[in-house]
Design an enzyme around this catalytic site. Sequence first.
Site, PDB file in Angstrom:
ATOM      1  N   GLY A  59       0.852  -1.192   0.000  1.00 49.28           N
ATOM      2  CA  GLY A  59       0.000   0.000   0.000  1.00 49.28           C
ATOM      3  C   GLY A  59       0.880   1.231   0.000  1.00 49.28           C
ATOM      4  CG  HIS A 173       6.271  -5.840  -4.322  1.00 48.40           C
ATOM      5  ND1 HIS A 173       4.988  -5.638  -3.864  1.00 48.40           N
ATOM      6  CD2 HIS A 173       6.930  -4.702  -4.016  1.00 48.40           C
ATOM      7  CE1 HIS A 173       4.867  -4.443  -3.341  1.00 48.40           C
ATOM      8  NE2 HIS A 173       6.039  -3.842  -3.419  1.00 48.40           N
ATOM      9  CB  SER A 227     -20.604  -8.081 -26.401  1.00 46.86           C
ATOM     10  OG  SER A 227     -19.492  -8.855 -25.995  1.00 46.86           O
ATOM     11  N   GLY A 228     -20.503 -10.921 -28.153  1.00 43.12           N
ATOM     12  CA  GLY A 228     -19.640 -11.630 -29.082  1.00 43.12           C
ATOM     13  C   GLY A 228     -18.199 -11.650 -28.613  1.00 43.12           C
ATOM     14  N   GLY A 229     -17.896 -10.912 -27.553  1.00 45.18           N
ATOM     15  CA  GLY A 229     -16.560 -10.961 -26.957  1.00 45.18           C
ATOM     16  C   GLY A 229     -16.380 -12.253 -26.174  1.00 45.18           C
ATOM     17  CB  VAL A 230     -13.373 -13.783 -24.586  1.00 52.12           C
ATOM     18  CG1 VAL A 230     -13.054 -15.110 -23.927  1.00 52.12           C
ATOM     19  CG2 VAL A 230     -12.471 -13.539 -25.784  1.00 52.12           C
ATOM     20  CG  ASP A 231     -14.991 -11.336 -20.610  1.00 54.02           C
ATOM     21  OD1 ASP A 231     -14.111 -12.197 -20.790  1.00 54.02           O
ATOM     22  OD2 ASP A 231     -14.751 -10.174 -20.259  1.00 54.02           O
ATOM     23  CB  SER A 232     -20.913 -11.735 -23.403  1.00 54.48           C
ATOM     24  OG  SER A 232     -20.464 -11.436 -24.690  1.00 54.48           O
ATOM     25  CB  SER A 233     -18.532 -15.893 -26.341  1.00 47.31           C
ATOM     26  OG  SER A 233     -18.707 -14.851 -27.264  1.00 47.31           O
ATOM     27  CE  LYS A 374     -10.828 -11.377 -21.780  1.00 41.29           C
ATOM     28  NZ  LYS A 374     -11.905 -10.366 -21.782  1.00 41.29           N
TER      29      LYS A 374
HETATM   30  P1  XMP Z   1      -7.819  -0.603 -19.986  1.00 38.51           P
HETATM   31  O1  XMP Z   1      -8.209   0.397 -21.000  1.00 38.51           O
HETATM   32  O2  XMP Z   1      -8.550  -0.460 -18.694  1.00 38.51           O
HETATM   33  O3  XMP Z   1      -8.249  -1.995 -20.575  1.00 38.51           O
HETATM   34  O4  XMP Z   1      -6.330  -0.688 -19.795  1.00 38.51           O
HETATM   35  C1  XMP Z   1      -7.900  -3.232 -20.034  1.00 38.51           C
HETATM   36  C2  XMP Z   1      -8.614  -4.277 -20.819  1.00 38.51           C
HETATM   37  O5  XMP Z   1     -10.018  -4.184 -20.593  1.00 38.51           O
HETATM   38  C3  XMP Z   1     -10.713  -3.908 -21.798  1.00 38.51           C
HETATM   39  N1  XMP Z   1     -11.766  -2.951 -21.464  1.00 38.51           N
HETATM   40  C4  XMP Z   1     -13.053  -3.259 -21.246  1.00 38.51           C
HETATM   41  N2  XMP Z   1     -13.712  -4.424 -21.309  1.00 38.51           N
HETATM   42  N3  XMP Z   1     -15.744  -3.346 -20.758  1.00 38.51           N
HETATM   43  C5  XMP Z   1     -15.046  -4.463 -21.066  1.00 38.51           C
HETATM   44  O6  XMP Z   1     -15.649  -5.528 -21.116  1.00 38.51           O
HETATM   45  C6  XMP Z   1     -15.163  -2.132 -20.670  1.00 38.51           C
HETATM   46  O7  XMP Z   1     -15.793  -1.133 -20.391  1.00 38.51           O
HETATM   47  C7  XMP Z   1     -13.751  -2.091 -20.943  1.00 38.51           C
HETATM   48  N4  XMP Z   1     -12.837  -1.099 -20.942  1.00 38.51           N
HETATM   49  C8  XMP Z   1     -11.642  -1.643 -21.262  1.00 38.51           C
HETATM   50  C9  XMP Z   1      -9.677  -3.366 -22.745  1.00 38.51           C
HETATM   51  O8  XMP Z   1     -10.024  -3.607 -24.097  1.00 38.51           O
HETATM   52  C10 XMP Z   1      -8.442  -4.115 -22.317  1.00 38.51           C
HETATM   53  O9  XMP Z   1      -8.386  -5.401 -22.874  1.00 38.51           O
END
Ligand code: XMP
Length: 547
Positions: A59, A173, A227-233, A374
């Site tokens: 911290g 660390h 959304s078709g992205g990994v998470d929602s898929s 992820k």
């Molecule tokens: P950042 O911009 O925070 O992105 O460095 C880290 C990772 O997260 C993705 N990202 C998102 N994914 N909703 C999502 O599901 C969001 O609002 C969002 N914002 C960023 C980004 O593409 C990267 O892989």
Amino acid sequence: MGQNMEKERVLVIDFGGQYNQLVARRVRECNVYCEIYSYRTPLEQIREMHPKGIILTGGPASCYEEGAASCDPELFRMGIPVLGLCYGAQLMQHVLGGEVKRAENREYGHTDLTVDTAAPLFAGVPKETTCWMSHFDYISKMAPGFTSIAHTANCPVAAASNEEAGLYAIQFHPEVLHTPEGSLMLRNFVRDICGCSGDWRMDAFARESIRRIREKVGDGKVLLALSGGVDSSVAAALLSRAIGKQLTCVFVDHGLLRKNEGDEVEAVFGPAGAFDLNFIRVNAQDRFYVKLAGESEPERKRKIIGEEFIRVFEEEAKKIGRVDFLAQGTIYPDVVESGLGGESAVIKSHHNVGGLPDYVDFKEIIEPLRDLFKDEVRKVGLELGIPEKLVFRQPFPGPGLGIRIIGDITAEKVRMVQDADAIYREEIAKAAAEWTRDHSSQAAGNAQDHSSQAAGNAQERPAWMPDQYFAALTNVRSVGVMGDERTYDYAIALRAVRTVDFMTAEAADIPFSVLQTVMSRIINEVRGVNRVFYDLTSKPPGTIEFE
Ligand code: XMP
């Protein structure tokens, strides 16, 4: 779901350090489940979770200062092993009667370390090794009962332990890759000292998760934001496995998707695809553009997109009739980065978490991936038989191109960024394929000598291959000349990062020739663009996305 998992767990108590998520990831890599909680979490709550072990993170504060983040001294007397890291180590010493002082010089960076190899925490660690240090304060006197088990040239107590009490303090660390033996140290703590069996595995997670979804949903109906992205898929696949056609996936084309992506998603999850579920595509581009018109503040844009999403779902839900649950593909870093889990500041309100309006027309939210990182989500995806191509697809944020267009959004700008991005992806894919071709012919040449090794090498990718890359539209217009004409057009920024966990990242070293090809194609083919930048920023200080 996270709260009631009847499984072995380790708690990471967050004191605001920048590596708190990394600590949790390293623990999970030991196949031990763990969760991050703020240092403000009441002791009673911690006790009720029956953790097998507790880790206190680093911290920014000094533990002896007035008002510094602290913890209940009882935490160290519950009979649960505790490991303090950096600030956590100092706090443990401070609270238990040791002494922490400010050093004259900050110890920072790679540092030679000598460990007591007889200490259980360092079992298997070579006596002389290195570690990553980052501290001003140091432990000047250990608390009663502690002995020093590691030191560096400037730090007599780089680690200390009180075996009997099950308390361990590490000044450096172990969670960062710069401490090469750090993972082993954490493993020694969670597996051997805390006695976790290490049964946190993704196949077990998938089975258990399917069982829980069935139990929770009963014969209810679930609506998923796909959304078709990994998470929602992966969420869709998990839910589809659990409840089949009780699941309806609504895919909202918000007009902020990559080029042709809407049709690609429909091909995979629509009626012609391989999943058992109801698929509805909503073409809502105009609605989103109208709502977003003139808005350029990033957080407002994210909120607008998030809220509009929910509105569209509500409308779809009404059409379907009774809907009991709204499912989302939220994953653990979304939860933590939104400030809901640990202590870290709100960096961006993630679309999946932050944009929820007060009024939601559903009984409950269901987030089957809420506890996963992820890489764990990808493993679950593979377990469920989702094609590798989709599972390893690069991440795409919920707000889509909305956060890759700096400033206000118009249909015209969306077109520019879509076209530029498509060119960029095409050229990277081409360059990577060429690299693989060259590389595999080389590998084939070597195959007579070391066949298995050569075959392994053929699977490799170029060192510059980014883990995530995309084009963004800057809000910068500049003067250029094309043909004999003066232009006053937009600049595209190309982003490409190498990252393991998306929490830290470096700009990818894409060959200049590839960048030049991309630049020249973009300028020639994308109307309205006359300049191309390459973003060199690492994360931190930059984030991967632009907004
Ligand atoms: P950042 O911009 O925070 O992105 O460095 C880290 C990772 O997260 C993705 N990202 C998102 N994914 N909703 C999502 O599901 C969001 O609002 C969002 N914002 C960023 C980004 O593409 C990267 O892989």
